[in-house]
Design an enzyme around this catalytic site. Sequence first.
Site, mmCIF file in Angstrom:
data_model
loop_
_atom_site.group_PDB
_atom_site.id
_atom_site.type_symbol
_atom_site.label_atom_id
_atom_site.label_comp_id
_atom_site.label_asym_id
_atom_site.label_seq_id
_atom_site.Cartn_x
_atom_site.Cartn_y
_atom_site.Cartn_z
ATOM 1 N N SER A 150 -9.258 2.106 2.986
ATOM 2 C CA SER A 150 -8.308 2.877 2.206
ATOM 3 C C SER A 150 -7.266 2.007 1.465
ATOM 4 O O SER A 150 -6.535 2.518 0.627
ATOM 5 C CB SER A 150 -7.593 3.880 3.122
ATOM 6 O OG SER A 150 -6.881 3.203 4.142
ATOM 7 N N LYS B 126 0.829 -1.208 0.000
ATOM 8 C CA LYS B 126 0.000 0.000 0.000
ATOM 9 C C LYS B 126 0.866 1.264 0.000
ATOM 10 O O LYS B 126 1.927 1.297 0.629
ATOM 11 C CB LYS B 126 -0.874 -0.035 1.266
ATOM 12 C CG LYS B 126 -1.841 1.120 1.409
ATOM 13 C CD LYS B 126 -2.652 0.971 2.694
ATOM 14 C CE LYS B 126 -3.704 2.051 2.838
ATOM 15 N NZ LYS B 126 -4.556 1.828 4.025
ATOM 16 N N GLY C 123 -11.525 -0.058 9.120
ATOM 17 C CA GLY C 123 -11.985 -1.094 8.193
ATOM 18 C C GLY C 123 -11.194 -1.077 6.895
ATOM 19 O O GLY C 123 -11.573 -1.721 5.917
ATOM 20 N N SER C 124 -10.080 -0.360 6.871
ATOM 21 C CA SER C 124 -9.333 -0.124 5.622
ATOM 22 C C SER C 124 -8.690 -1.350 4.988
ATOM 23 O O SER C 124 -8.259 -1.301 3.840
ATOM 24 C CB SER C 124 -8.271 0.947 5.841
ATOM 25 O OG SER C 124 -8.897 2.190 5.990
#
Length: 548
Positions: free
Chosen positions: A194, A119, A217-218
């Site tokens: 995200s 990420k 909750g990404s």
Amino acid sequence: LLLRWRRRSGLWRKVKEARQRQERSLVQMEMAMRRFREQHPSVNTISILSLPLPELCKKLQDGSLPPDHVFYAYVGKALQIATETNCITEYLQESETQLRKMKLAGKLGLLYGVPVSIKDSIDCQGHDSTLGFIKNLNKPAAEDSVVVQVLRRQGAIPFVKTNVPQSLISYDCKNLIFGQTFNPLLYTRSPGGSSGGEGALVGGGGSILGFGTDVGGSLRFPAAFCGICALKPTGNRLSKKGIISGVLGQKAVVAAVGPMAKDVESLALCMRALLCEDMFNLDSTVPPLPFNEEVFSSTQPLRIGYYETDFFTMPSPAMRRAVRETKQLLEDAGHTLVPFELTNVDYVIFNFCVRGMFADGGASFVKKFKGELEKSSMGLFFWLAKSPHWLKTLLSWIAKPFVPRFSHIVRSMRANTVDEVWSLHHEIQEFCHQFIAQWKKLNLDVMLCPMLGPALGIGYPGKLSVAVSYTMLYNTLDFPAGVVPVTMVTDEDEEELKSYKGYFRDWWDRTLAKAFHGSVGLPVAVQCVALPWQEELCLRFMKEVETL
């Protein structure tokens, strides 16, 4: 005016350069793959891409699959998925150098030769961690984050960085620099966020193992929306050193870094690899708890708590059915299921989550956007954070009888004194102890919970920040939580959705009903939760759910 115009054109120039760099990355991937194809025309990439991670690792370890075959198979597939979904922001060209040096490796790590995706907000030496902000462009990280260092030592090859929403405080995946990422299963849907670039890439099969972060909750949204598995560990089980968070220093809602993959066994293998001496030496704030094999491989029947709703966000018909069917199948498999009474989730969302994240009235959040070109992705929160205290008070008071949720959010976004922040932290601690006491009273091992789904249409997550209630609860509690896809939306679910009203019958509830609409065939997941530091038990439970 002239100065403003010059500043803006300077920012647009930086955006243009970043986009060109992104395009160059994809061209480099294509060239690298083409070179490899010319030299090895007979390599069967389809059979390589179909191998599950444990099997792939075995073949790489015993030499029956050369690392370069695996690497270029995934570079090719990642390129295809990036072209379709816009999930990759940068190709890490040094991965090719790492690949060449692999052949000289003496001791083979657990992830020897496995290409992995990272990420945007996780530092990789020599590359930007932008968080979708222009001000973070051309500021390459001085060193790898601890997680990336450990991955490399275990033989994994980080090969791409993936897209995120601006600021990370969102469960969509769009920013002004790299644009919108699309869901590989249906391009009109959000991939979640995200860690949305990761969700799209792993979900589309362009990466076998991805790494993201989760503060509301990404990791779990992208996994659920894209039909894959993910694990959000306890906040400090894996090192967060070298990982940039959305709100720096915020302690009320706990962030975590974790893996995403197609199946649970891959997540377990990843945790096994990361929970090693290297991790504990590189970051001594991480408790030295190696992976507990005994707990993960146990076959003892489990005592499982469950609930179908949190009485804050009404579950879609498919979400409710996912929990019901999973509950039934678990009982048939010999486990004991116990209803769990969830209370006061509205209080948790407003008072712990919103107030905790924006305890300074949103001042530091607003500061992040200073000098940026666009602030729209955050809509309501950004606008509220900017509003003066008197306006928030007035709005909250006016809205209370008509839109109670809006009123509560506005009230939760006022600036707190230090004393108030401390008492908030204390209150969260007390809540956590009470929740555990309720868990222990029922003698539970794990918990089965709903997960928001199916994937919402693009643009909807930004309008539906209240729908994080199912996931964010477990960041506040700091419990490990994983996501496993269990079913797909049926025509019956779609029909039932027509009578969806929500618990508050406000604008958010009406919008959520629209966002769920037209989703037949899309995956729906459940959440599997365990007590703090029980990642192995959480994974074991996820495996039970997956094999039903």
